[in-house]
Design a protein around this motif. Structure first.
Motif, PDB file in Angstrom:
ATOM      1  N   PRO A   1       0.826  -1.221   0.000  1.00 53.05           N
ATOM      2  CA  PRO A   1       0.000   0.000   0.000  1.00 53.05           C
ATOM      3  C   PRO A   1       0.864   1.276   0.000  1.00 53.05           C
ATOM      4  CG  PRO A   1      -0.969  -1.605   1.460  1.00 53.05           C
ATOM      5  CD  PRO A   1       0.335  -2.195   1.007  1.00 53.05           C
ATOM      6  N   SER A   2       1.931   1.279   0.772  1.00 52.24           N
ATOM      7  CA  SER A   2       2.761   2.507   0.839  1.00 52.24           C
ATOM      8  C   SER A   2       3.485   2.776  -0.470  1.00 52.24           C
ATOM      9  CB  SER A   2       3.774   2.403   1.989  1.00 52.24           C
ATOM     10  OG  SER A   2       3.074   2.355   3.210  1.00 52.24           O
ATOM     11  N   GLN A   3       3.630   1.734  -1.298  1.00 49.68           N
ATOM     12  CA  GLN A   3       4.246   1.958  -2.623  1.00 49.68           C
ATOM     13  C   GLN A   3       3.265   2.629  -3.582  1.00 49.68           C
ATOM     14  OE1 GLN A   3       5.509  -2.207  -3.270  1.00 49.68           O
ATOM     15  NE2 GLN A   3       7.641  -1.485  -3.325  1.00 49.68           N
ATOM     16  N   LEU A   4       2.017   2.719  -3.175  1.00 48.09           N
ATOM     17  CA  LEU A   4       0.997   3.370  -4.014  1.00 48.09           C
ATOM     18  C   LEU A   4       0.883   4.864  -3.686  1.00 48.09           C
ATOM     19  CD1 LEU A   4      -1.723   0.572  -3.747  1.00 48.09           C
ATOM     20  CD2 LEU A   4       0.006   0.889  -5.546  1.00 48.09           C
ATOM     21  N   ILE A   5       1.663   5.299  -2.702  1.00 49.10           N
ATOM     22  CA  ILE A   5       1.680   6.744  -2.372  1.00 49.10           C
ATOM     23  C   ILE A   5       2.574   7.431  -3.403  1.00 49.10           C
ATOM     24  CG2 ILE A   5       2.194   8.502  -0.623  1.00 49.10           C
ATOM     25  CD1 ILE A   5      -0.060   6.586   0.198  1.00 49.10           C
ATOM     26  N   LYS A   6       1.941   8.059  -4.384  1.00 50.80           N
ATOM     27  CA  LYS A   6       2.690   8.714  -5.478  1.00 50.80           C
ATOM     28  C   LYS A   6       2.077  10.097  -5.700  1.00 50.80           C
ATOM     29  CE  LYS A   6       3.583   4.252  -7.660  1.00 50.80           C
ATOM     30  NZ  LYS A   6       3.197   3.340  -8.751  1.00 50.80           N
TER      31      LYS A   6
END
Ligand code: 6PG
Length: 243
Positions: A220-225
């Motif tokens: 999920p934190s890799q989807l913070i863009k």
């Protein structure tokens, strides 16, 4: 879409919290000088407690124009505000009870109806606050779970697929509890996103994210863009040990 990762590593949790507190102070002054207010989304969990205590301390608080600061929560456990698990209670005990800030500047997530209704109510609050304009938070604080979750964006939850709503209720099976959370569209609109992370138990997930390790599905934190904003990582040496 560009994300510029600014990574800052400090000796320990205390040093990282002090760095985050100074960052808050400098950014609030810059923002208020520019537009008269500083709109913040606070994180829950344990890591930010020390940051909130520092912001509440005279050394920092006397340098913070609380009248121009507006506090929201990026997620909440769906429990009464008096519950030990409440993020509102945690912020109240560590920050709000020690500063002079107008009550109208504080926007806790509602927890007195149903998760679905509360999410809709908070979405209305946010859209109304921003007068249905850009809905952009100036300073959005996030924590990071060992499993790569942030806010209440946990792996394998429907909220990760939300493209329109800004706030959604989410049943977190990993915790067997309802939560209310910012969605990715709202988080990714923010001007500054700050991950405040500490502890050796976070070293693996921090490295996975900061080395852009391919995870299927993505954490999920890799989807913070952020669409236009910037991500800042404020880490201690333990959580940064593998980068
Ligand atoms: C929450 C937070 C959650 C938290 C991480 C890290 O409501 O708990 O939003 O995303 O930031 O779980 O928690 P710690 O700081 O306690 O490790």
């Amino acid at each position: 879409m560009t994300t510029k990762n600014n990574i800052f590593i400090w000796k320990d949790t205390e040093a990282a919290s002090i760095a985050a507190a100074y960052f808050f102070v400098t950014e609030c002054h810059r923002c208020i000088a520019k537009k008269g207010k500083f709109v913040v989304a606070l994180s829950g969990g344990n890591t930010p407690k020390r940051l909130y205590q520092l912001l509440a301390s005279p050394e920092f608080s006397r340098n913070i124009p609380w009248n121009n600061i507006f506090l929201f929560w990026s997620d909440e456990r769906y429990v009464p505000q008096t519950d030990a698990d409440s993020n509102y209670r945690m912020v109240k005990e560590n920050l709000l009870d020690h500063i002079s800030i107008p009550l109208n500047n504080i926007f806790p997530m509602p927890v007195n109806s149903t998760p679905k209704e509360a999410a809709k109510e908070y979405e209305t609050t946010i859209r109304h606050f921003f007068k249905n304009k850009r809905n952009v938070f100036d300073w959005l604080l996030l924590g990071l779970g060992e499993d790569g979750h942030t806010a209440s964006l946990f792996a394998d939850t429907v909220i990760l697929k939300e493209k329109k709503r800004f706030i959604k209720e989410v049943w977190v099976k990993q915790k067997q509890t309802w939560r209310i959370s910012f969605t990715l569209p709202l988080i990714n609109k923010a001007t500054q996103i700050i991950f405040l992370v500490s502890g050796k138990e976070k070293a693996t997930v921090v490295a996975d994210i900061l080395t852009h390790k391919k995870k299927y599905p993505a954490l999920p934190s890799q989807l913070i863009k952020p669409v236009k904003g910037t991500i800042y990582w404020i880490l201690d040496e333990q959580s940064a040990a593998n980068i």
